[in-house]
Scaffold this motif. Structure first.
Motif, PDB file in Angstrom:
ATOM      1  N   PRO A  61       0.789  -1.325  -0.001  1.00  0.00           N
ATOM      2  CA  PRO A  61      -0.024   0.018  -0.107  1.00  0.00           C
ATOM      3  C   PRO A  61       0.630   1.161   0.014  1.00  0.00           C
ATOM      4  O   PRO A  61       0.228   2.406  -0.385  1.00  0.00           O
ATOM      5  CB  PRO A  61      -1.052  -0.199   1.332  1.00  0.00           C
ATOM      6  CG  PRO A  61      -0.073  -1.164   2.235  1.00  0.00           C
ATOM      7  CD  PRO A  61       0.375  -2.089   1.291  1.00  0.00           C
ATOM      8  N   LEU A  62       2.144   1.434   0.350  1.00  0.00           N
ATOM      9  CA  LEU A  62       2.805   2.467   0.472  1.00  0.00           C
ATOM     10  C   LEU A  62       3.784   2.742  -0.709  1.00  0.00           C
ATOM     11  O   LEU A  62       4.598   3.640  -0.918  1.00  0.00           O
ATOM     12  CB  LEU A  62       3.664   2.330   1.761  1.00  0.00           C
ATOM     13  CG  LEU A  62       2.992   2.344   3.059  1.00  0.00           C
ATOM     14  CD1 LEU A  62       3.910   2.274   4.249  1.00  0.00           C
ATOM     15  CD2 LEU A  62       1.853   3.401   3.382  1.00  0.00           C
ATOM     16  N   ALA A  63       3.756   1.551  -1.728  1.00  0.00           N
ATOM     17  CA  ALA A  63       4.612   1.834  -2.684  1.00  0.00           C
ATOM     18  C   ALA A  63       4.119   2.753  -4.070  1.00  0.00           C
ATOM     19  O   ALA A  63       3.128   2.631  -4.319  1.00  0.00           O
ATOM     20  CB  ALA A  63       5.030   0.490  -3.448  1.00  0.00           C
ATOM     21  N   GLY A 108       2.058  10.988  -4.733  1.00  0.00           N
ATOM     22  CA  GLY A 108       2.990  12.035  -3.940  1.00  0.00           C
ATOM     23  C   GLY A 108       3.145  11.701  -2.437  1.00  0.00           C
ATOM     24  O   GLY A 108       4.119  11.645  -1.906  1.00  0.00           O
ATOM     25  N   TRP A 109       1.829  11.342  -1.973  1.00  0.00           N
ATOM     26  CA  TRP A 109       1.893  11.121  -0.328  1.00  0.00           C
ATOM     27  C   TRP A 109       2.844   9.539  -0.171  1.00  0.00           C
ATOM     28  O   TRP A 109       3.540   9.839   0.882  1.00  0.00           O
ATOM     29  CB  TRP A 109       0.707  10.874   0.358  1.00  0.00           C
ATOM     30  CG  TRP A 109      -0.198   9.671   0.081  1.00  0.00           C
ATOM     31  CD1 TRP A 109      -1.310   9.379  -0.757  1.00  0.00           C
ATOM     32  CD2 TRP A 109      -0.064   8.766   0.894  1.00  0.00           C
ATOM     33  NE1 TRP A 109      -1.544   8.242  -0.644  1.00  0.00           N
ATOM     34  CE2 TRP A 109      -0.956   7.650   0.399  1.00  0.00           C
ATOM     35  CE3 TRP A 109       0.856   8.233   2.010  1.00  0.00           C
ATOM     36  CZ2 TRP A 109      -1.111   6.091   1.161  1.00  0.00           C
ATOM     37  CZ3 TRP A 109       0.637   6.932   2.581  1.00  0.00           C
ATOM     38  CH2 TRP A 109      -0.271   5.977   2.075  1.00  0.00           C
ATOM     39  N   ARG A 110       2.812   8.619  -1.264  1.00  0.00           N
ATOM     40  CA  ARG A 110       3.482   7.425  -0.849  1.00  0.00           C
ATOM     41  C   ARG A 110       5.126   7.808  -1.187  1.00  0.00           C
ATOM     42  O   ARG A 110       5.772   7.251  -0.273  1.00  0.00           O
ATOM     43  CB  ARG A 110       3.176   6.560  -1.940  1.00  0.00           C
ATOM     44  CG  ARG A 110       1.693   5.778  -1.510  1.00  0.00           C
ATOM     45  CD  ARG A 110       1.135   4.947  -2.712  1.00  0.00           C
ATOM     46  NE  ARG A 110      -0.018   4.096  -2.200  1.00  0.00           N
ATOM     47  CZ  ARG A 110      -1.123   4.839  -2.267  1.00  0.00           C
ATOM     48  NH1 ARG A 110      -1.557   5.987  -3.029  1.00  0.00           N
ATOM     49  NH2 ARG A 110      -2.207   3.980  -1.809  1.00  0.00           N
ATOM     50  N   ALA A 111       5.289   8.645  -2.079  1.00  0.00           N
ATOM     51  CA  ALA A 111       6.811   9.114  -2.040  1.00  0.00           C
ATOM     52  C   ALA A 111       7.224   9.698  -0.961  1.00  0.00           C
ATOM     53  O   ALA A 111       8.446   9.598  -0.454  1.00  0.00           O
ATOM     54  CB  ALA A 111       7.024   9.828  -3.547  1.00  0.00           C
ATOM     55  N   GLY A 114       7.850   7.518   1.870  1.00  0.00           N
ATOM     56  CA  GLY A 114       8.874   6.532   1.668  1.00  0.00           C
ATOM     57  C   GLY A 114      10.384   7.464   1.987  1.00  0.00           C
ATOM     58  O   GLY A 114      11.383   6.993   2.451  1.00  0.00           O
ATOM     59  N   LEU A 115      10.462   8.695   1.641  1.00  0.00           N
ATOM     60  CA  LEU A 115      11.504   9.490   1.860  1.00  0.00           C
ATOM     61  C   LEU A 115      11.569   9.847   3.369  1.00  0.00           C
ATOM     62  O   LEU A 115      12.666   9.300   3.993  1.00  0.00           O
ATOM     63  CB  LEU A 115      11.455  10.846   1.142  1.00  0.00           C
ATOM     64  CG  LEU A 115      11.689  10.759  -0.312  1.00  0.00           C
ATOM     65  CD1 LEU A 115      11.174  12.474  -0.801  1.00  0.00           C
ATOM     66  CD2 LEU A 115      12.932  10.545  -0.725  1.00  0.00           C
ATOM     67  N   VAL A 116      10.592   9.972   3.902  1.00  0.00           N
ATOM     68  CA  VAL A 116      10.360  10.098   5.419  1.00  0.00           C
ATOM     69  C   VAL A 116      10.862   8.911   6.118  1.00  0.00           C
ATOM     70  O   VAL A 116      11.822   8.806   7.019  1.00  0.00           O
ATOM     71  CB  VAL A 116       9.152  10.432   5.980  1.00  0.00           C
ATOM     72  CG1 VAL A 116       9.284  10.459   7.560  1.00  0.00           C
ATOM     73  CG2 VAL A 116       8.940  11.795   5.712  1.00  0.00           C
ATOM     74  N   SER A 117      10.471   7.623   5.677  1.00  0.00           N
ATOM     75  CA  SER A 117      10.803   6.408   6.180  1.00  0.00           C
ATOM     76  C   SER A 117      12.312   5.967   6.151  1.00  0.00           C
ATOM     77  O   SER A 117      12.970   5.600   6.928  1.00  0.00           O
ATOM     78  CB  SER A 117       9.924   5.293   5.567  1.00  0.00           C
ATOM     79  OG  SER A 117      10.229   3.915   6.125  1.00  0.00           O
TER      80      SER A 117
END
Length: 135
Positions: A61-63, A108-111, A114-117
């Motif tokens: 779901p986060l990809a 965008g929210w997924r990208a 991912g950056l934050v993670s």
């Protein structure tokens, strides 16, 4: 394996962002947001649901690429087809704006997540680093 909690949260974020998109569109035309929100949002929400099912979004779901892109494409295309089928407007300018805004929202929210993670899961703090000397 992704937890069902993560998948439900991602679906909730997607749903909220599609509603924000519809509400913003109504506001930009000086229309009453609450009166026509469902009319504007439902085609995109239905297409979002189809996008989640077709992309099997709960598996990742986060990809941004594996999930975000197909969910976005299906949401835009399906939303426009449903709008056209029900006599709602599908002007070229609306299609372009919807595609851009929903891309930023759904991919965008997924990208960003991912950056934050990646930033928060970077390398561990080494002994003698600045983080340890603070105090």
């Amino acid at each position: 394996m992704t937890s069902s909690r993560t998948a439900l949260a991602a679906l909730g974020v997607d749903t909220a962002l599609v509603v924000v998109f519809a509400a913003t569109g109504r506001l930009s035309h000086a229309e009453n947001v609450l009166v026509g929100l469902w009319t504007t949002a439902w085609p995109f929400l239905a297409a979002l649901t189809a996008g989640w099912l077709i992309a099997r979004a709960w598996l990742a779901p986060l990809a941004p690429v594996r999930t975000g892109l197909p969910v976005w494409a299906i949401t835009v295309a399906g939303g426009m087809l449903l709008r056209a089928a029900t006599g709602q407007g599908v002007a070229v300018s609306f299609i372009v704006v919807a595609a851009i805004v929903l891309f930023v929202f759904l991919v965008g929210w997924r990208a960003l997540a991912g950056l934050v993670s990646r930033r928060t899961h970077r390398r561990p703090v080494r002994a003698g680093s600045d983080a340890e000397r603070v105090g």
